[in-house]
Structures are given as structure tokens and as C-alpha cells.
Design a protein around this motif. Structure first.
Motif, mmCIF file in Angstrom:
data_model
loop_
_atom_site.group_PDB
_atom_site.id
_atom_site.type_symbol
_atom_site.label_atom_id
_atom_site.label_comp_id
_atom_site.label_asym_id
_atom_site.label_seq_id
_atom_site.Cartn_x
_atom_site.Cartn_y
_atom_site.Cartn_z
ATOM 1 N N UNK A 1 0.849 -1.190 0.000
ATOM 2 C CA UNK A 1 0.000 0.000 0.000
ATOM 3 C C UNK A 1 0.888 1.245 0.000
ATOM 4 N N UNK A 2 0.550 2.163 -0.900
ATOM 5 C CA UNK A 2 1.311 3.400 -1.017
ATOM 6 C C UNK A 2 2.315 3.390 -2.155
ATOM 7 N N UNK A 3 2.556 2.260 -2.789
ATOM 8 C CA UNK A 3 3.520 2.215 -3.884
ATOM 9 C C UNK A 3 2.940 2.852 -5.139
ATOM 10 N N UNK A 4 3.840 3.484 -5.907
ATOM 11 C CA UNK A 4 3.455 4.139 -7.150
ATOM 12 C C UNK A 4 3.636 3.150 -8.301
ATOM 13 N N UNK A 5 2.553 2.746 -8.957
ATOM 14 C CA UNK A 5 2.569 1.809 -10.087
ATOM 15 C C UNK A 5 2.045 2.468 -11.355
ATOM 16 N N UNK A 6 2.231 3.778 -11.451
ATOM 17 C CA UNK A 6 1.672 4.510 -12.593
ATOM 18 C C UNK A 6 2.351 4.145 -13.908
ATOM 19 N N UNK A 7 3.569 3.567 -13.833
ATOM 20 C CA UNK A 7 4.266 3.188 -15.060
ATOM 21 C C UNK A 7 4.018 1.728 -15.455
ATOM 22 N N UNK A 8 3.123 1.078 -14.731
ATOM 23 C CA UNK A 8 2.781 -0.305 -15.063
ATOM 24 C C UNK A 8 1.930 -0.311 -16.333
ATOM 25 N N UNK A 9 2.419 -0.936 -17.436
ATOM 26 C CA UNK A 9 1.657 -0.901 -18.702
ATOM 27 C C UNK A 9 0.253 -1.478 -18.569
ATOM 28 N N UNK A 10 0.099 -2.549 -17.778
ATOM 29 C CA UNK A 10 -1.228 -3.154 -17.626
ATOM 30 C C UNK A 10 -2.168 -2.199 -16.898
ATOM 31 N N UNK A 11 -1.663 -1.471 -15.900
ATOM 32 C CA UNK A 11 -2.489 -0.486 -15.193
ATOM 33 C C UNK A 11 -2.927 0.622 -16.134
ATOM 34 N N UNK A 12 -2.003 1.079 -17.007
ATOM 35 C CA UNK A 12 -2.324 2.156 -17.942
ATOM 36 C C UNK A 12 -3.448 1.722 -18.883
ATOM 37 N N UNK A 13 -3.398 0.463 -19.345
ATOM 38 C CA UNK A 13 -4.446 -0.040 -20.247
ATOM 39 C C UNK A 13 -5.786 -0.093 -19.528
ATOM 40 N N UNK A 14 -5.780 -0.611 -18.291
ATOM 41 C CA UNK A 14 -7.033 -0.722 -17.529
ATOM 42 C C UNK A 14 -7.604 0.651 -17.190
ATOM 43 N N UNK A 15 -6.744 1.614 -16.882
ATOM 44 C CA UNK A 15 -7.243 2.959 -16.576
ATOM 45 C C UNK A 15 -7.891 3.585 -17.797
ATOM 46 N N UNK A 16 -7.511 3.130 -18.979
ATOM 47 C CA UNK A 16 -8.137 3.630 -20.196
ATOM 48 C C UNK A 16 -9.484 2.991 -20.478
#
Length: 444
Positions: free
Chosen positions: A118-133
Motif C-alpha cells: 500500500x502506497x507504492x506508485x505503479x503509474x508506469x505499469x503498462x497493464x495499469x495504464x491499459x485498464x485505466x483507459x
């Protein structure tokens, strides 16, 4: 003559085929492995999406509120985190889900069943970027026990599924929901099946290898026998060549002796008598001139001797009258020369069907065979039969005094090799009436 080492078929095939089978088995195993991994990913993704959707629907309202507060910078209390965790665990009990994460819109981990994350920055995770889209995506972390160079991690054999969570008024996703599913049971099944396939494939290939070795071993034995036959034929041909050369020299020597001792002496005598007659005529001795009549008989004998030699070398009837008439003439000649030997010739063939070269072969074969038989001057009967049998020309020489088991005379050996070299088949068998039968066959 240089010696060449024969090609070792069995060792060469044993090594090359074994290497080929090993490579083929490895390729089959690799193909199965890649296919199994692809099926594992498809199956795991479908299961993960269903589990993630079920879990998200069960806590959607609470999770949406949780994420909106996190997106404004407010931190959730431990009680809220424990409450959300309890609900999610209750929903996902008895499933293969091992971890859950929730990301804020900025990519910060605001919830995890593993609290240290908890608290880690995963904004550069490609899978997260796709899901946020707004798209659902999955990722496989697959490390089975066949990857000897990979290090073990706590995330071995997992499928991660990222799913967007709701939308705000500005149509932006408020967060991302992630679950980790354990696929170790599927990996174990695949590994077990892979071992079975390797064993089964190896067994089939080994059986095939053994079968191929058996076939090649048998083929090698056949080739070895053929090579032995060829070597024997070559040796026979070398012997035949030497015998033919010797026979040619012998024949030339015989002709030279007959010319020198016979015709040359006769011609010298005629020359001598002619010179005396010429001198007598010049001196007026009419009685001496009358003696010239006696030379006519000598000249006639010489002419007959020359004709006989020519006939022995190559009878003109062979080209003019054919093989049948020539064999009849040869039989009569031998019967006259050897009265105690009866030679009977019978030829029932179509002369036009017999090639000229084959006529010569047949004549020389009979000539050499009869020369060998008459060398033993004992009373007997020799039967000579030349006939057509379908598409074959068959020659049979029956000698009542010859043994079928005795070694062949030199002339008969040359005759047999002449038959073989002309494409025929030569055999020696015992005659039912006694003696031996020499047979030869050629294709017409």
C-alpha cells in the motif's frame, strides 16, 4: 589399384537418425509446451475476469467511495481497509485468488491484501495504464520447474487481471481493480502431461529407431552381399580377360604355325617344282614339263586348307545362311574329324529374330564348348539344340561323357563367361540319361 574404404551404412545411419530423433522429440515437446502455455493463458484469463467481475460487483459501492476519497488525497483508515478486505475474502473464499490490489487514478496502490504494498506508485505499469483507459487486461507470470535458469519468486505461476472501476462525472476511470490468481495446479497438470508426452514420444521414437535400425541392418546385409557378388564378378571378369588374351594368343600361334608349317611349306614346294619345270621346259625336257600336272592336286589341297582355316576363324555361312546352318556345318565337321564322336545338331529358330551379335555369341559358345568336349577323345554322343522358348533363345548342349560336378574346362569357363557378359544365363545340370547338360538363355 588403390583400395577404397567401403561406406559404413549402419554406424552412419545409427548416429544421424538418433540425432534426428532427439531433435524431433525436442521440437514436439517444445510445440506442446508453447501450445499448453497459450491454452493456460486463455483459460486463466477467462477465469480471472469472471472472478474479478464477481468480486468487483460485490463491493462496487464501497470500493467506489473508497477510491473517490483516495483520488482526493484522503487516506483510508485501517478499519476501512480491514472491512473491505473481509468482504473481498468472503466473496473469493474457496477460489484460486491469492492477492487483491486496488489502484487510484494516479496509479497509487490504495489497497492490497499484502499491506506492505500500500502506497507504492505503479503509474508506469503498462497493464495499469491499459485498464485505466477502460479496457480489461491480463498478464501471466509463468515460471514452471523446467526453467532451470529462472530464479524462484513469490509471484511464480500467477495470472494478473486488471479491471477498470466505475467512472466519474468527467468520464474518467476512478481506479483499477487487480486480482492475482494462482495457476500452480494447472502448471502441475501441464508439467505432468509434458512428462508423459516426453516419455510417450521418446518410447515411440525409440521403437521407430529400433525398427529403422533393423531395416537398415537388413539393407546393409543385402548391400554387402551385392558388393561381394560384384567383387566376385569383377574377379571373374579379370580372370576372363586374362583367359581371353591367352586364348587369342593361342589362336594366333596356331594360325601362325599352320600358315608356316602348312601353307608356307606347300607354297615353297610349289615354287620349287615350278622353278624346276621352268628350267626343264627351257632345256627342252618335255617329260619334266608333264610333271606339272601333279602340282594341281597340291594347289587344290592348299586352297582347301586355306578355306578350312577361314571357316574356323569365322564361317561366312554365319552371315549368309544364319546360325542354324552354321551349327549344322560345325557338327558335320567335328563328326568327320572325330569319327568316334557323334554330334547331332538341331536348330528351330527364326533367324530374323536373332540379332547378329547374338549369333556370333551363340556360335563362339558352341565352338568353345565342343572344343572342350572333343579334347577327351572317347566314344560318346553330343546333342546340340537351339530353340526359341517364348521371348527366350535357349541353347542346350548334352554330353553323355561329361560330369556335371567336375570343374569346367578352360574353354567351357570362357564360354560361360561369354554367355554372362552377353546378358545370358548359364547353368550346368546332370542329364537324366547320363552325362551333363550345358544350358544358356538369352532374351530376344
Amino acid at each position: 589399384m588403390p583400395k577404397y574404404q567401403s561406406f559404413k551404412l549402419l554406424p552412419f545411419f545409427s548416429v544421424t537418425s538418433l540425432l534426428g530423433i532427439v531433435v524431433a522429440a525436442a521440437l514436439v515437446t517444445l510445440l506442446y509446451r508453447q501450445t499448453a502455455i497459450a491454452e493456460l493463458v486463455d483459460l486463466g484469463e477467462q477465469q480471472n475476469i469472471g472472478l474479478a467481475q464477481t468480486a468487483l460487483n460485490s463491493v462496487h459501492e464501497q470500493l467506489a467511495l473508497f477510491l473517490r476519497r483516495a483520488n482526493t488525497g484522503s487516506q483510508a483508515t485501517d478499519t476501512e481497509i480491514e472491512t473491505l478486505e473481509a468482504k473481498l475474502k468472503a466473496v473469493l473464499r474457496n477460489t484460486s485468488v491469492v492477492r487483491i490490489k486496488v489502484y487510484s487514478r494516479a496509479g497509487i496502490v490504495v489497497f492490497s491484501t499484502k499491506r506492505s504494498q500500500i502506497g507504492r506508485d505503479q503509474s508506469d505499469n503498462p497493464a495499469f495504464v491499459v485498464a485505466r483507459g477502460g479496457d480489461i487486461t491480463s498478464k501471466l507470470i509463468f515460471r514452471d520447474h523446467f526453467n532451470f535458469f529462472d530464479q524462484e519468486t513469490e509471484e511464480d505461476n500467477l495470472i494478473q487481471t486488471y479491471m477498470p472501476v466505475g467512472r466519474d462525472s468527467d468520464a474518467a476511470e476512478i481506479g483499477v481493480f487487480e486480482i492475482y490468481t494462482d495457476v500452480n495446479p494447472l502448471v502441475a497438470d501441464i508439467s505432468h502431461m509434458e512428462v508423459l508426452i516426453v516419455i510417450g514420444t521418446g518410447t515411440v521414437f525409440l521403437l521407430l529407431y529400433a525398427l529403422l535400425l533393423t531395416v537398415v541392418h537388413r539393407a546393409g546385409r543385402i548391400i554387402a552381399r551385392q558388393q561381394l557378388t560384384i567383387a566376385e564378378r569383377n574377379k571373374t571378369l579379370e580372370l576372363l580377360s586374362a583367359q581371353l588374351l591367352d586364348a587369342q594368343e593361342t589362336e594366333r600361334k596356331r594360325v601362325a604355325i599352320e600358315l608356316h608349317e602348312g601353307i608356307a611349306q606347300t607354297l615353297s614346294a610349289i615354287k620349287f617344282h615350278l622353278e624346276i619345270a621352268e628350267q626343264s621346259t627351257a632345256n627342252g625336257d618335255e617329260g619334266r614339263a608333264m610333271k606339272l600336272d601333279g602340282l594341281v592336286k597340291v594347289i587344290q589341297g592348299t586352297i582347301q586348307e586355306v578355306r578350312t582355316m577361314a571357316m574356323q576363324l569365322r564361317p561366312p555361312s554365319l552371315d549368309d545362311l544364319g546360325i542354324g546352318a552354321t551349327l549344322s556345318w560345325l557338327s558335320r565337321q567335328l563328326s568327320e574329324i572325330y569319327p568316334e564322336i557323334t554330334v547331332e545338331a538341331q536348330a528351330t529358330v527364326d533367324e530374323e529374330r536373332i540379332p547378329r551379335q547374338l549369333r556370333v555369341v551363340v556360335y563362339r559358345t558352341v565352338q568353345e564348348a565342343l572344343a572342350a568336349m572333343t579334347r577327351c577323345n572317347v566314344p560318346r554322343t553330343i546333342q546340340l539344340v537351339l530353340r526359341e522358348s517364348g521371348a527366350l533363345l535357349r541353347l542346350e548342349i548334352t554330353d553323355s561323357a561329361m560330369s556335371a560336378t567336375a570343374p569346367l574346362e578352360p574353354d567351357l569357363s570362357i564360354a560361360s563367361q561369354r554367355i554372362l557378359m552377353s546378358g545370358g544365363v548359364f547353368t550346368v545340370q546332370a542329364s537324366p540319361s547320363g552325362g551333363a547338360v550345358l544350358s544358356a538363355e538369352w532374351d530376344l
